[in-house]
Design a protein around this motif. Structure first.
Motif, PDB file in Angstrom:
ATOM      1  N   ASP A  37       0.839  -1.200   0.000  1.00  0.00           N
ATOM      2  CA  ASP A  37       0.000   0.000   0.000  1.00  0.00           C
ATOM      3  C   ASP A  37       0.873   1.248   0.000  1.00  0.00           C
ATOM      4  OD1 ASP A  37      -2.234  -1.598   0.086  1.00  0.00           O
ATOM      5  OD2 ASP A  37      -2.427  -1.503   2.267  1.00  0.00           O
ATOM      6  N   ALA A  38       0.399   2.277  -0.707  1.00  0.00           N
ATOM      7  CA  ALA A  38       1.158   3.527  -0.789  1.00  0.00           C
ATOM      8  C   ALA A  38       1.227   4.185   0.583  1.00  0.00           C
ATOM      9  CB  ALA A  38       0.517   4.479  -1.797  1.00  0.00           C
ATOM     10  N   PRO A  39       2.427   4.469   1.096  1.00  0.00           N
ATOM     11  CA  PRO A  39       2.542   5.078   2.418  1.00  0.00           C
ATOM     12  C   PRO A  39       2.258   6.575   2.436  1.00  0.00           C
ATOM     13  CG  PRO A  39       4.713   4.714   1.491  1.00  0.00           C
ATOM     14  CD  PRO A  39       3.735   4.142   0.517  1.00  0.00           C
ATOM     15  N   SER A  40       2.145   7.181   1.250  1.00  0.00           N
ATOM     16  CA  SER A  40       1.847   8.615   1.184  1.00  0.00           C
ATOM     17  C   SER A  40       1.134   8.906  -0.137  1.00  0.00           C
ATOM     18  CB  SER A  40       3.133   9.447   1.273  1.00  0.00           C
ATOM     19  OG  SER A  40       3.922   9.270   0.102  1.00  0.00           O
ATOM     20  N   VAL A  41       0.526  10.071  -0.203  1.00  0.00           N
ATOM     21  CA  VAL A  41      -0.183  10.482  -1.422  1.00  0.00           C
ATOM     22  C   VAL A  41       0.792  10.620  -2.577  1.00  0.00           C
ATOM     23  CG1 VAL A  41      -1.546  12.314  -2.487  1.00  0.00           C
ATOM     24  CG2 VAL A  41      -2.024  11.619  -0.135  1.00  0.00           C
ATOM     25  N   SER A  42       1.980  11.178  -2.313  1.00  0.00           N
ATOM     26  CA  SER A  42       2.943  11.386  -3.391  1.00  0.00           C
ATOM     27  C   SER A  42       3.410  10.057  -3.979  1.00  0.00           C
ATOM     28  CB  SER A  42       4.148  12.192  -2.882  1.00  0.00           C
ATOM     29  OG  SER A  42       4.756  11.540  -1.786  1.00  0.00           O
ATOM     30  N   VAL A  43       3.547   9.018  -3.138  1.00  0.00           N
ATOM     31  CA  VAL A  43       3.926   7.702  -3.645  1.00  0.00           C
ATOM     32  C   VAL A  43       2.822   7.132  -4.521  1.00  0.00           C
ATOM     33  CG1 VAL A  43       4.444   5.310  -2.994  1.00  0.00           C
ATOM     34  CG2 VAL A  43       5.507   7.195  -1.749  1.00  0.00           C
ATOM     35  N   GLY A  44       1.545   7.296  -4.073  1.00  0.00           N
ATOM     36  CA  GLY A  44       0.427   6.823  -4.885  1.00  0.00           C
ATOM     37  C   GLY A  44       0.350   7.534  -6.216  1.00  0.00           C
ATOM     38  N   PHE A 172       6.580  11.396 -17.890  1.00  0.00           N
ATOM     39  CA  PHE A 172       7.822  11.009 -17.215  1.00  0.00           C
ATOM     40  C   PHE A 172       8.553  12.219 -16.651  1.00  0.00           C
ATOM     41  CE2 PHE A 172       9.200  12.079 -21.466  1.00  0.00           C
ATOM     42  CZ  PHE A 172      10.451  12.650 -21.297  1.00  0.00           C
ATOM     43  N   LEU A 173       8.228  13.452 -17.146  1.00  0.00           N
ATOM     44  CA  LEU A 173       8.866  14.656 -16.622  1.00  0.00           C
ATOM     45  C   LEU A 173       8.417  14.941 -15.193  1.00  0.00           C
ATOM     46  CD1 LEU A 173       8.601  16.988 -19.745  1.00  0.00           C
ATOM     47  CD2 LEU A 173      10.593  15.694 -18.970  1.00  0.00           C
ATOM     48  N   VAL A 174       7.213  14.465 -14.848  1.00  0.00           N
ATOM     49  CA  VAL A 174       6.676  14.710 -13.505  1.00  0.00           C
ATOM     50  C   VAL A 174       7.248  13.729 -12.494  1.00  0.00           C
ATOM     51  CG1 VAL A 174       4.526  14.915 -12.171  1.00  0.00           C
ATOM     52  CG2 VAL A 174       4.554  15.526 -14.595  1.00  0.00           C
ATOM     53  N   LEU A 175       7.704  12.571 -12.957  1.00  0.00           N
ATOM     54  CA  LEU A 175       8.111  11.499 -12.040  1.00  0.00           C
ATOM     55  C   LEU A 175       9.252  11.902 -11.117  1.00  0.00           C
ATOM     56  CD1 LEU A 175       7.842   8.378 -14.386  1.00  0.00           C
ATOM     57  CD2 LEU A 175       6.131   9.340 -12.847  1.00  0.00           C
ATOM     58  N   ALA A 182       8.465  12.515  -2.331  1.00  0.00           N
ATOM     59  CA  ALA A 182       8.156  11.371  -1.472  1.00  0.00           C
ATOM     60  C   ALA A 182       9.124  11.256  -0.314  1.00  0.00           C
ATOM     61  CB  ALA A 182       8.173  10.086  -2.301  1.00  0.00           C
ATOM     62  N   GLY A 183      10.357  11.726  -0.472  1.00  0.00           N
ATOM     63  CA  GLY A 183      11.312  11.675   0.626  1.00  0.00           C
ATOM     64  C   GLY A 183      12.112  10.385   0.651  1.00  0.00           C
ATOM     65  N   PRO A 184      13.253  10.396   1.373  1.00  0.00           N
ATOM     66  CA  PRO A 184      14.153   9.233   1.380  1.00  0.00           C
ATOM     67  C   PRO A 184      13.553   7.997   2.043  1.00  0.00           C
ATOM     68  CG  PRO A 184      14.853  10.871   3.000  1.00  0.00           C
ATOM     69  CD  PRO A 184      13.781  11.513   2.187  1.00  0.00           C
ATOM     70  N   ASP A 185      12.606   8.194   2.961  1.00  0.00           N
ATOM     71  CA  ASP A 185      12.030   7.041   3.660  1.00  0.00           C
ATOM     72  C   ASP A 185      11.078   6.229   2.796  1.00  0.00           C
ATOM     73  OD1 ASP A 185      13.418   7.609   5.959  1.00  0.00           O
ATOM     74  OD2 ASP A 185      11.820   8.836   6.830  1.00  0.00           O
ATOM     75  N   PHE A 186      10.789   6.704   1.598  1.00  0.00           N
ATOM     76  CA  PHE A 186       9.857   6.008   0.721  1.00  0.00           C
ATOM     77  C   PHE A 186      10.534   5.505  -0.547  1.00  0.00           C
ATOM     78  CE2 PHE A 186       6.959   9.188   2.853  1.00  0.00           C
ATOM     79  CZ  PHE A 186       6.473   8.276   3.781  1.00  0.00           C
ATOM     80  N   GLY A 188      11.956   2.701  -1.129  1.00  0.00           N
ATOM     81  CA  GLY A 188      11.547   1.333  -1.442  1.00  0.00           C
ATOM     82  C   GLY A 188      10.191   1.278  -2.105  1.00  0.00           C
ATOM     83  N   SER A 189       9.228   2.074  -1.620  1.00  0.00           N
ATOM     84  CA  SER A 189       7.880   2.091  -2.205  1.00  0.00           C
ATOM     85  C   SER A 189       7.897   2.650  -3.615  1.00  0.00           C
ATOM     86  CB  SER A 189       6.937   2.913  -1.315  1.00  0.00           C
ATOM     87  OG  SER A 189       6.823   2.338  -0.034  1.00  0.00           O
ATOM     88  N   ILE A 190       8.728   3.684  -3.835  1.00  0.00           N
ATOM     89  CA  ILE A 190       8.861   4.252  -5.177  1.00  0.00           C
ATOM     90  C   ILE A 190       9.454   3.223  -6.131  1.00  0.00           C
ATOM     91  CG2 ILE A 190      10.175   5.914  -6.549  1.00  0.00           C
ATOM     92  CD1 ILE A 190       7.876   7.266  -5.202  1.00  0.00           C
ATOM     93  N   ALA A 191      10.555   2.590  -5.705  1.00  0.00           N
ATOM     94  CA  ALA A 191      11.220   1.605  -6.563  1.00  0.00           C
ATOM     95  C   ALA A 191      10.312   0.421  -6.839  1.00  0.00           C
ATOM     96  CB  ALA A 191      12.515   1.140  -5.909  1.00  0.00           C
TER      97      ALA A 191
END
Length: 613
Positions: A37-44, A172-175, A182-186, A188-191
């Motif tokens: 599950d996405a831990p934050s809105v930005s990750v989702g 892809f420019l927004v990614l 999302a920050g460094p703590d996320f 793993g979720s991004i990858a």
């Protein structure tokens, strides 16, 4: 804009292009079926934009082709040509979703190379249950797409089409912005989301590094000579495909269990790969899987077999599956191809295994030489779809027929147990064949002077991490295997210190008298009879290499393998791997030295070793 486009007769193509991007996105949400599950809105949001961008980029080929078709084809044929173009594109995407749903990876160069490799049909089972749905998709999509083309898009629809196309291509420019937010703590979720979707990804430094390694030439690796007083002992290696570490028991495999009581049991043993190619390669060569392509290109035989050949050994390689897939005839067996037997009668793997065992027994009886032999068995019954005689099935109920397409959408507990029982039945049957092989040694007076190894090429996962099979990750279920040795001077007992398939070739040569001082010249392994208390072990696959240490699994990707990542022992991805990667730098640098040890120096313009993280 609409009038200009109408003048070029491309508005139908643009409308269909946009419609198929949306259809592709809807199909592709299944790629996120296994992500956390996405831990934050930005990750989702990253996941959504990454998916849209991926489908947009993948749509470029059929999109531009459809525009070209609109310009060169007139009349009713135009609608059917565009429909066929996009139906093929959607069909390929659908196949990719099912491939990912079952195996967890996408259509890539490894998959495409496998499709056109002789012998693939003996390793991959595709029946009408998988083909018929594809036919129905084509029969439904072609007329539907043709109808969409035949209706004249309104100006508003054309503008929307251009917006969807442009937005998906520029997504892809927004990614990078979303990833930074999302920050460094996320991380793993991004990858995890980036790895789940098809299409191009940001280049990982390790992927660039492995690409460079594959371009370098394999050096001439020495094969040490056996001492003049080396014993003339036979060597028999029996490999059961997909044999995971916990698969053997008195009930499932009574003959192997009995064999183990008088054998050295290596209970903390890891294969060098999560699939047959790297598992067998690491066993016979004693090298990491990153050496596969340079070895295949040079068609270099393994030092172990070259040494035995110089010492006058006979060879017999028996396999129910063609040794062209993987390409072992051009690697491991390249200098003894006349001694490879992989064409046995029988439609089912169990029948071919049975014939291979029969022929081996006959070969032992008819040998007219006293020369020692090296014999290798790869039993295929235990590979998916798990083959055995239907009247020899002690574990019930079992899945009567494996249907990959429905399984790719999910399974319940009962079906998983039926499939697991099918696996147990296949092992039980293969166990009987192993018993016949051992009996043949005894009947021909060869038991006392033959070293026998029983192991697996890799493991097999049964949804412990929400996936079935092998070659999909580097969890313990997929890379840990049994390893049993019985033979002259080998004392029975249990060894719990860490060992690896990479250790086998060195162990055999030193068992025959080769000095340990030569080991680093031809092997990356240790001596299994003198294992270290602690070590980092390596497994390879098409997606890269994985380092297993006491606490973590560090994944270093190939160009198509995703991103560098860190997992727990239970294959749970860490969100922030930086601290673990920093502490693992000595092990990573040692791996880089090992991966380059037997290769020619890099060219001056080759990429440097990736910097420390």
């Amino acid at each position: 804009m609409a009038r200009t486009l109408d003048g070029y007769r491309v508005t139908p193509a643009l409308f269909l292009w946009a419609a198929n991007i949306l259809l592709g996105v809807l199909l592709s949400f299944s790629f996120f079926g296994r992500v956390s599950d996405a831990p934050s809105v930005s990750v989702g949001l990253f996941g959504v934009f990454a998916l849209l961008s991926s489908i947009g980029i993948l749509s470029l080929g059929p999109g531009l082709l459809s525009v070209l078709l609109c310009k060169v084809i007139r009349g009713p044929l135009q609608a059917w040509a565009l429909a066929l173009c996009w139906t093929i594109a959607i069909l390929v995407l659908f196949i990719d979703t099912r491939l990912h749903g079952f195996y967890g990876y996408h259509i890539n160069s490894t998959v495409m190379a496998a499709i056109f490799t002789p012998g693939i049909e003996q390793s991959v089972s595709v029946g009408w249950g998988e083909i018929l749905p594809l036919i129905f998709i084509v029969l439904g999509l072609v007329p539907a797409q043709a109808w969409l083309v035949s209706r004249r898009p309104m100006q508003k629809e054309t503008r929307w089409s251009l917006g969807i196309i442009a937005g998906s291509l520029l997504g892809f420019l927004v990614l990078p912005l979303l990833e930074s937010a999302a920050g460094p703590d996320f991380k793993g979720s991004i990858a995890e989301r980036a790895d789940a979707i098809p299409g191009p990804d940001f280049a990982d430094p390790m992927g660039v590094y492995f690409t460079d390694l594959e371009k370098r030439a394999l050096l001439d690796i020495p094969a040490p000579d056996l001492p003049e007083d080396a014993p003339s002992w036979n060597i028999l290696v029996v490999v059961l495909d997909c044999l995971r570490a916990d698969a053997l028991s008195p009930g499932v495999s009574p003959r192997i269990h009995a064999f183990a009581q008088d054998a050295r049991q290596f209970q903390n043993h890891m294969s060098g790969g999560n699939w047959t190619q790297h598992g067998i390669f690491s066993l016979i060569y004693g090298w990491h899987g990153s050496y596969w392509k340079p070895t295949l290109k040079k068609k270099a035989a393994p030092p172990l077999l070259r040494t035995l050949k110089k010492a006058g050994y006979d060879f017999r390689i028996s396999a129910a599956a063609a040794q062209t897939f993987p390409a072992f005839r051009d690697t491991a067996w390249v200098e003894i191809q006349e001694d490879v037997y992989d064409q046995f009668p029988g439609e089912s793997p169990w029948k071919r295994d049975e014939q291979a065992v029969h022929d081996f027994s006959k070969w032992l009886q008819e040998r007219e030489t006293t020369a020692p032999f090296f014999s290798f068995f790869l039993l295929d019954s235990t590979h998916q779809v798990y083959s055995f005689p239907q009247d020899d099935a002690p574990f019930t109920p079992f899945e009567e027929t494996i249907r990959y397409l429905p399984i790719s959408y999910g399974t319940d507990t009962e079906q998983r147990e039926r499939i697991r029982n099918r696996y147990r039945n296949a092992i039980h049957y293969a166990d009987g064949l192993v018993g016949q092989i051992l009996d043949s040694l005894s009947e021909n007076g060869l038991k006392e002077n033959t070293l026998v190894v029983i192991t697996g090429d890799h493991g097999e996962e049964f949804w412990e991490h929400e996936i079935w099979g092998h070659s999909t990750n580097f969890s313990k279920e997929q890379v840990y295997v049994p390893f049993l040795i019985q033979g002259p001077t080998v004392s029975a007992g249990i060894e719990t210190r860490p060992t690896s398939h990479l250790d086998f070739s060195r162990t055999i040569l030193e068992w025959l008298g080769v000095s340990p001082s030569f080991a680093s010249e031809y092997s990356l392994g240790e001596n299994m009879f003198r294992p270290k208390d602690h070590r980092t072990r390596v497994a390879g696959g098409w997606q890269g290499l994985a380092l297993h240490n006491q606490d973590h699994i560090i994944f270093l990707p190939s160009p198509e393998g995703g991103r560098t990542s860190v997992y727990t022992e239970n294959w749970e991805r860490l969100n922030n791997p930086d601290a673990v990667l920093k502490n693992a730098q000595p092990a990573i640098q040692r791996l880089q030295e090992e991966c380059a040890r037997f290769l020619a120096p890099a060219l001056q313009n080759s990429p440097p070793i990736p910097p420390k993280r």
